[in-house]
Design an enzyme around this catalytic site. Sequence first.
Site, short mmCIF file in Angstrom:
data_model
loop_
_atom_site.label_atom_id
_atom_site.label_comp_id
_atom_site.label_asym_id
_atom_site.label_seq_id
_atom_site.Cartn_x
_atom_site.Cartn_y
_atom_site.Cartn_z
CG HIS A 46 -1.68 2.29 55.79
ND1 HIS A 46 -1.58 0.92 55.94
CD2 HIS A 46 -3.01 2.52 55.58
CE1 HIS A 46 -2.78 0.37 55.84
NE2 HIS A 46 -3.66 1.33 55.63
CD GLU A 78 0.74 0.18 53.33
OE1 GLU A 78 0.47 -0.87 53.96
OE2 GLU A 78 1.83 0.78 53.41
CG HIS A 200 5.08 -5.89 56.99
ND1 HIS A 200 4.20 -4.86 56.76
CD2 HIS A 200 4.81 -6.31 58.24
CE1 HIS A 200 3.42 -4.69 57.82
NE2 HIS A 200 3.79 -5.55 58.73
#
Length: 249
Positions: A46, A78, A200
């Site tokens: 990310h 991401e 997550h």
Amino acid sequence: MSVVSRLSVNVNAVAMLRNRRDLPWPSVTGLAAIAMEAGAKGITVHPRPDERHIRRSDVFDLAELIEDRFPHKELCLEGYPAPDFLKLVEEARPEQVLFVPDDPEQSTSDHGWNFARDTGALETAMAAAKEWAVTVSLFCDPDPNAAEHAARLGAERIEIYTGPYGACYDDPAGAAKELDKVVATAEAARACDLGVNAGHDLTVDNIPALLARAPFIREMSIGHGFTADALIHGFAESVNRFRKSMGEL
């Protein structure tokens, strides 16, 4: 016959540690290679505008690593679909892009899209990614209605935010309630012919219960929990541990 893994290792934390010094270690590509050699499906990163962990150069290094040494693995980028991020996707051409609704200052992704508000921006970003032959996934809260919205927008996959489930590590009753929400969302996505990812705060302890009820989940992007595990067991052994928790070994 080998089993294709669900595990995509997020190496943001590796980059964050490296960035504490003006030194090339720990190596993002080196540890990504170890993870993929051990059997991970691929790598997730990310990159943020301030490059506080993953840098633009890391993205291209990882793309080159996969193209040269791991052609059957996948890179997932991401990020929030701002012009700079879309330009990075266009140039790096990852196998998958996960669009998340993050503010640049957020420490981590912690909520899914508000589809009623963000439809226009998502449609534009998704159209661009599909022109580049990049699979599009949208970050969703554990809410069956979110999956239906993503399908109407034309996404190919969703990634269900499993943070609330992971946060109940010491609360079995709370975990059961949050797991119900994740599973209901996954089932709604499958009913809409969407691929289902999850990510997550997933760990070797909470993954089995999730996959027992939603075995069709195709990918799990794991960074924090994986890195914490790898500090004890090492990158290669943590790949084994997570794959065992997924029933792959």
